[in-house]
Design a protein around this motif. Structure first.
Motif, mmCIF file in Angstrom:
data_model
loop_
_atom_site.group_PDB
_atom_site.id
_atom_site.type_symbol
_atom_site.label_atom_id
_atom_site.label_comp_id
_atom_site.label_asym_id
_atom_site.label_seq_id
_atom_site.Cartn_x
_atom_site.Cartn_y
_atom_site.Cartn_z
ATOM 1 N N THR A 75 14.778 17.611 -39.702
ATOM 2 C CA THR A 75 15.530 17.900 -41.016
ATOM 3 C C THR A 75 15.833 19.388 -41.281
ATOM 4 O O THR A 75 16.916 19.720 -41.798
ATOM 5 C CB THR A 75 14.415 17.389 -42.119
ATOM 6 N N ALA A 76 14.892 20.125 -40.791
ATOM 7 C CA ALA A 76 15.139 21.832 -41.057
ATOM 8 C C ALA A 76 15.755 22.441 -39.882
ATOM 9 O O ALA A 76 15.913 23.722 -40.038
ATOM 10 C CB ALA A 76 13.683 22.509 -41.374
ATOM 11 N N LEU A 77 16.412 21.842 -39.154
ATOM 12 C CA LEU A 77 16.957 22.355 -38.054
ATOM 13 C C LEU A 77 18.854 22.227 -38.302
ATOM 14 O O LEU A 77 19.274 21.145 -38.847
ATOM 15 C CB LEU A 77 16.725 21.691 -36.830
ATOM 16 N N ASP A 78 19.337 23.215 -37.233
ATOM 17 C CA ASP A 78 20.890 23.004 -37.717
ATOM 18 C C ASP A 78 21.157 21.767 -36.504
ATOM 19 O O ASP A 78 20.494 21.357 -35.948
ATOM 20 C CB ASP A 78 21.717 24.197 -37.217
ATOM 21 N N VAL A 96 5.950 6.323 -23.766
ATOM 22 C CA VAL A 96 5.250 6.451 -24.965
ATOM 23 C C VAL A 96 6.242 5.728 -25.875
ATOM 24 O O VAL A 96 7.384 5.904 -26.053
ATOM 25 C CB VAL A 96 5.302 7.946 -25.381
ATOM 26 N N ALA A 97 5.644 5.018 -26.829
ATOM 27 C CA ALA A 97 5.990 4.452 -27.690
ATOM 28 C C ALA A 97 6.649 5.486 -29.033
ATOM 29 O O ALA A 97 5.858 6.271 -29.160
ATOM 30 C CB ALA A 97 5.195 3.198 -28.702
ATOM 31 N N LEU A 98 7.383 5.147 -29.753
ATOM 32 C CA LEU A 98 8.025 6.059 -30.883
ATOM 33 C C LEU A 98 8.275 5.450 -32.043
ATOM 34 O O LEU A 98 8.762 4.381 -32.100
ATOM 35 C CB LEU A 98 9.419 6.895 -30.346
ATOM 36 N N VAL A 99 7.666 6.056 -33.094
ATOM 37 C CA VAL A 99 8.306 5.330 -34.463
ATOM 38 C C VAL A 99 8.972 6.637 -35.296
ATOM 39 O O VAL A 99 8.243 7.706 -35.448
ATOM 40 C CB VAL A 99 6.958 5.278 -35.419
ATOM 41 N N LEU A 100 10.218 6.566 -35.355
ATOM 42 C CA LEU A 100 10.907 7.758 -35.775
ATOM 43 C C LEU A 100 11.281 7.434 -37.294
ATOM 44 O O LEU A 100 11.923 6.337 -37.689
ATOM 45 C CB LEU A 100 12.437 7.866 -35.093
ATOM 46 N N ILE A 101 10.949 8.318 -38.133
ATOM 47 C CA ILE A 101 11.159 8.301 -39.723
ATOM 48 C C ILE A 101 12.342 8.980 -39.968
ATOM 49 O O ILE A 101 12.313 10.341 -39.799
ATOM 50 C CB ILE A 101 9.739 8.670 -40.369
ATOM 51 N N SER A 102 13.549 8.450 -40.596
ATOM 52 C CA SER A 102 14.493 9.268 -41.041
ATOM 53 C C SER A 102 15.535 8.725 -41.887
ATOM 54 O O SER A 102 15.159 7.367 -42.595
ATOM 55 C CB SER A 102 15.561 9.357 -39.581
#
Length: 332
Positions: free
Chosen positions: A182-185, A205-211
């Motif tokens: 979020t805070a990155l260009d 590795v399993a990933l849960v990406l919140i977006s």
């Protein structure tokens, strides 16, 4: 057997004399090595769900009912000591702002070494070597130098790489990434996402990406859950949801992407705003903003129905499927 199973999860917040629902009957599974995304506007309940998985909901929030199982072990019933064995070691979290995660008065090396030694019995030298190796793995230049630097001496993108390195120290089975870019260009966002994707693929590795951004999700996740007002309203393979969204809310999120608007035109937006916990509407929570809402939507809550390979909670889709089935019966 699923690695992670969330079943009928309800999370409430106690505000004065009222218990207000923040998550309502949330269910999903996650397989080992699978990458899923949880998508929705601010206030949809995405972060609450992420914190609930590892039982990090603090007062006035609490898990009212439901189940969260890791390898068939119930997390919601674990005591603090048992949860400490899970947090970081089995399930690790990456938060939105790395400066809120990193201690400003300790060097990067001190913080990462302390993380390792709090969960294992290895000595300082070995912990330091592991830390430098992980910093190298997340493509941080001169990791020996960064080891002795403080968080404020690093750029935003570099700090986020340090956080990713920290979650890899204990080889977790699941990473929960809460809006990690979020805070990155834009350029750094792409690099961080590619790094996360490579790490998950290479290490199983399993990933849960919140977006909130379906454009970001399309690059990483295999399966997507769309949330609105504390509920999942659509779930399915990411490409299917991107190419053929079923729920009007999902359609609105996609239409709001900048690339869906011609240069010089105003961006599309969903009319209205996410309801607060105290102003949740009756029936389908999305009906005040939905262009297709009917009296039924205002009075009743839709159940999930399969539409192709996705499942969606929407009366409009239910009616369309029923009509298609009737036409097919008539042709027979």
């Amino acid at each position: 057997m699923n690695l992670l199973s969330v079943s009928h999860l309800h999370v409430n917040f106690q505000v004065k004399q009222h218990s207000l629902p923040a998550l309502i009957d949330v269910s999903f599974t996650l397989n080992r090595g699978e990458r899923i995304a949880i998508v929705g506007e601010s206030g949809a309940g995405k972060s609450v769900l992420g914190f609930s998985i590892v039982n990090l909901i603090s007062k006035p929030g609490y898990i009212k009912s439901g189940s969260v199982k890791l390898d068939n072990k119930e997390l919601t019933k674990m005591n603090l000591r048992q949860l400490q064995e899970v947090r970081g070691k089995r399930i690790a979290m990456i938060f939105q702002d790395p400066m809120m995660t990193l201690n400003p008065v300790l060097t990067i090396g001190q913080q990462l070494v302390e993380t390792i030694r709090s969960h294992t019995k290895i000595n300082y030298k070995d912990a330091r070597n592991i830390t430098i190796e992980k910093l190298h793995n997340v493509q941080i230049s001169s990791p020996e130098k960064r080891f002795d630097q403080y968080p404020h001496e690093l750029s935003g993108g570099m700090r986020q790489r340090v956080i990713i390195a920290s979650v890899l120290l204990l080889n977790p089975d699941i990473i929960i990434a809460d809006e990690p870019t979020t805070a990155l260009d834009v350029t750094i966002q792409a690099e961080i996402l590619q790094l996360l994707l490579a790490i998950c693929r290479d290490n199983g590795v399993a990933l849960v990406l919140i977006s909130h951004d379906l454009g970001v999700v399309s690059k990483v996740a295999e399966r997507t859950l769309v949330m609105y007002a504390g509920q999942i309203v659509e779930e399915g393979p990411t490409l299917e949801i991107i190419n053929d969204p079923q729920h009007p809310y999902t359609q609105g999120l996609l239409n709001a992407l900048p690339q869906m608007t011609l240069p010089g035109q105003r961006l599309n937006q969903i009319k209205g705003s996410m309801p607060s916990l105290t102003e949740r509407p009756t029936g389908c929570a999305f009906h005040p903003r939905c262009p297709y809402a009917t009296d039924k939507c205002r009075q009743e809550s839709p159940s999930f129905i399969y539409s192709g390979v996705s499942s969606v909670a929407c009366f409009m889709i239910e009616d369309m499927i029923d009509e298609t089935d009737r036409d097919e019966d008539e042709q027979l």
